[in-house]
Design an enzyme around this catalytic site. Sequence first.
Site, PDB file in Angstrom:
ATOM      1  N   GLN A 223      15.360  51.218  61.505  1.00 19.43           N
ATOM      2  CA  GLN A 223      15.179  49.814  61.157  1.00 19.43           C
ATOM      3  C   GLN A 223      14.332  49.648  59.905  1.00 19.43           C
ATOM      4  OE1 GLN A 223      17.045  47.360  62.892  1.00 19.43           O
ATOM      5  NE2 GLN A 223      17.839  49.390  63.415  1.00 19.43           N
TER       6      GLN A 223
ATOM      7  N   HIS B  23      16.029  49.118  56.446  1.00 15.72           N
ATOM      8  CA  HIS B  23      16.683  47.859  56.093  1.00 15.72           C
ATOM      9  C   HIS B  23      15.995  47.167  54.929  1.00 15.72           C
ATOM     10  CE1 HIS B  23      19.905  46.835  58.920  1.00 15.72           C
ATOM     11  NE2 HIS B  23      19.223  47.432  59.867  1.00 15.72           N
TER      12      HIS B  23
ATOM     13  N   HIS C 289      14.731  43.574  68.568  1.00 15.09           N
ATOM     14  CA  HIS C 289      15.273  44.725  69.297  1.00 15.09           C
ATOM     15  C   HIS C 289      14.153  45.352  70.112  1.00 15.09           C
ATOM     16  CE1 HIS C 289      17.393  44.649  65.292  1.00 15.09           C
ATOM     17  NE2 HIS C 289      18.453  44.656  66.081  1.00 15.09           N
TER      18      HIS C 289
ATOM     19  N   ASP D 269      23.879  47.746  66.461  1.00 13.74           N
ATOM     20  CA  ASP D 269      24.197  47.269  65.114  1.00 13.74           C
ATOM     21  C   ASP D 269      25.689  47.345  64.826  1.00 13.74           C
ATOM     22  OD1 ASP D 269      21.570  46.711  64.487  1.00 13.74           O
ATOM     23  OD2 ASP D 269      21.205  48.613  63.477  1.00 13.74           O
TER      24      ASP D 269
END
Length: 454
Positions: A275, A278, A345, A378
Amino acid sequence: MLRRTDLRRSDLSARQLAAVLPRAEVDVASALQAVAPVLADVRRRGAAALRDAAERFDGVRPEHLRVPASALARALEDLDPAVRQALELSVSHNRAGHAAQLPTGRSTQVVPGGVVTQRWVPVRRVGLYVPGGLAVYPSSVVMNAVAAQVAGVEQVALASPPQAAFSGLPHPTILAACALLGVEEVYAVGGAQAIAMLAYGAAVEDDVDRADAGGEVLCEPVDVVTGPGNVYVAAAKRAVRGVVGIDAEAGPTEIMVLADATADAEYVAADLLSQAEHDPQAGSVLVTDSEALADAVDAALERRLAATRHRQRAGTALRGPQSGVVLVRDTEQALAVADAYAPEHLEVQTADAARLARRVRNAGAVFVGPYSPVPLGDYLAGSNHVLPTGGTARFTGGLSVMSYLKPVQVVEYDAAALEAVTGPLTALAEAEDLPAHGEAARARHPRENGTYSS
């Protein structure tokens, strides 16, 4: 590597916990001031304003604001077969997952002859936004479009930023995903200006627009706008809410991993890093009652970060104030921390993961056990990856078919059923000093003295 917050000797309320936990700061209010002129300009000048904004913000002035059908077809033809196969699998899984969300209409006989029916009706037209900044997101095309299609939406319009590298069109993988899903109305428009176009509509600027759109209107207004984006997209969605419906104001992505000593440090580190790549503002948080696990995760992160492609971006995210390790006494306190944080999440990697996951109240999506990493959600899990961020999972959920459906109540009473309740109805109407309400019911059952008595 990750900064630590030690709560093992603390006994904080949910509000206090939320204040001390790592979190990215997103100033949507300030961004509102920046986007307000853009929104007003698009509303006033339509396609001309969209081209000016693209030149200013995206570094390219698109010839075609509406993507020609030939460009969509060509993008799908040129798509890497392995990527096409993966997208087709994602579409299949997401259709199955979203079909399971469809609610069922119900009719209830409240009194003999009096029935209330709950219908679920899709909105007619939706606008989907797919970002195109630091990464390319064909998966967001799938997540937005599949949910809308399964809900039964008639018209789907999609906007994604124009790319200078692709002659002012969105990234070809985005276009290929649109073609694969049968989304034909696609616009090379990004940022706040895309939200304005979808909410207010836009008139054509020139003959190119007129030919692309087949008339004087480049884009008709939609009923609902959904999809993730940066802070300016979030601000624009806040500004147009009420003109159209929106799903949420998405902020930087975030992951929280709730783990105990039984968790595999390599798995945890890999997921935190997934993550962090990103965005420099992405949040990666580990909550654990095992200091040894925290140490092992730190070491694994250092190794993995050094080897990953986007190490600079991910490193900024991991070392930022929005990421860290939270040390807790036990899994009970860990659960309290997770609910206070309300992550986008939440991974649960503990000895009793399934039991603990069932007790989670606040999370956009929960990933249970060592073999359910966030990247599964995802792309291919069958769940939606457009999820609430910034703690908003306390009161809202992720994108689903419900984002495009509205409940409509249908009331049908016969004469006897209305007569049976006219007395109580009249009593309530008089109590609220709204006598004409009662008269509307009594008019259907007149008495000689002009009054009604039950």
